[in-house]
Design a protein around this motif. Sequence first.
Motif, PDB file in Angstrom:
ATOM      1  N   CYS A   1      11.682  10.118  11.970  1.00 27.86           N
ATOM      2  CA  CYS A   1      12.758   9.222  12.432  1.00 27.86           C
ATOM      3  C   CYS A   1      12.869   7.932  11.615  1.00 27.86           C
ATOM      4  O   CYS A   1      13.844   7.191  11.759  1.00 27.86           O
TER       5      CYS A   1
ATOM      6  N   TYR B   1      19.440   3.559  16.362  1.00 30.03           N
ATOM      7  CA  TYR B   1      18.989   4.158  17.631  1.00 30.03           C
ATOM      8  C   TYR B   1      19.481   3.354  18.830  1.00 30.03           C
ATOM      9  O   TYR B   1      19.400   2.122  18.846  1.00 30.03           O
TER      10      TYR B   1
ATOM     11  N   CYS C   1      10.280   9.159  18.321  1.00 31.67           N
ATOM     12  CA  CYS C   1      10.856  10.521  18.326  1.00 31.67           C
ATOM     13  C   CYS C   1       9.903  11.562  18.906  1.00 31.67           C
ATOM     14  O   CYS C   1      10.285  12.723  19.073  1.00 31.67           O
TER      15      CYS C   1
END
Length: 251
Positions: A235, A194, A211
């Motif tokens: 996520c 991420y 998320c």
Amino acid sequence: MAAVKDYSVEEKLVGLIKLQKVDTKLDQIKVLRGELPIEVSDLEDEIQGLHARRTRIEEEINGITEFIDSKKEAIKEGESTLSKYEKQSENVKNSREFEALNKEIEMMQLENKLAEKHIKDANEELGEKAKALEASKKQIATKEGVLGHKKSELEKIIAETEKEELALVKLSEAARAGVEDRLLYSYDRIRKNYRNGLSVVPVERDACGGCYNAIPPQRQSEIRLHKKIVVCENCGRILIDADLNDSVEVK
């Protein structure tokens, strides 16, 4: 391999929260620097390329200049030879000698004219190269000005954040030493996935803080109990309750 004692799940979570908060602060420093380090590096490469191009143009100009000088010398020698031929023509004994000498004179005159044409063409090319060299010098000066400004800006940011960054790096290393290898591996892997670098996130308004997908009440209860490591099913981030997250401070 990190030497880690047998921590409780809550202690492991606290260690992860502390590591995440320190790494987030380090990420913020990188954000503050923005694209400047990359821009500086790219400009340095570009300027290096421009200097190489300038050197090539200067070498081409030197080559053309030498070519022009050689043709001027050839014309000078040709004129000297023509002068000799003209003197010889005054003492020719027959038409055969006169015709032969005349051909030599005509050939020398043609060679001189060809040399003059070469000089003219070379001078035109020299003019174009001189313009290209001037444009290259201006481009280098402009790019070096931009580079100087960006370097100064970057150095200022580094100077302002260097002390804090060094302290945070030490805190990060200390925090990592308190996290078992298996969790550390998962933490680093999630961070790489991420752009915001968030591996450990609190549950906020019944949703994952990474998320923003809804977390079922039963799942939230498990998170608050601190009995096991719970990850977001959407996520994959490690979930913690907001109270525990707020209780961990990084100075």
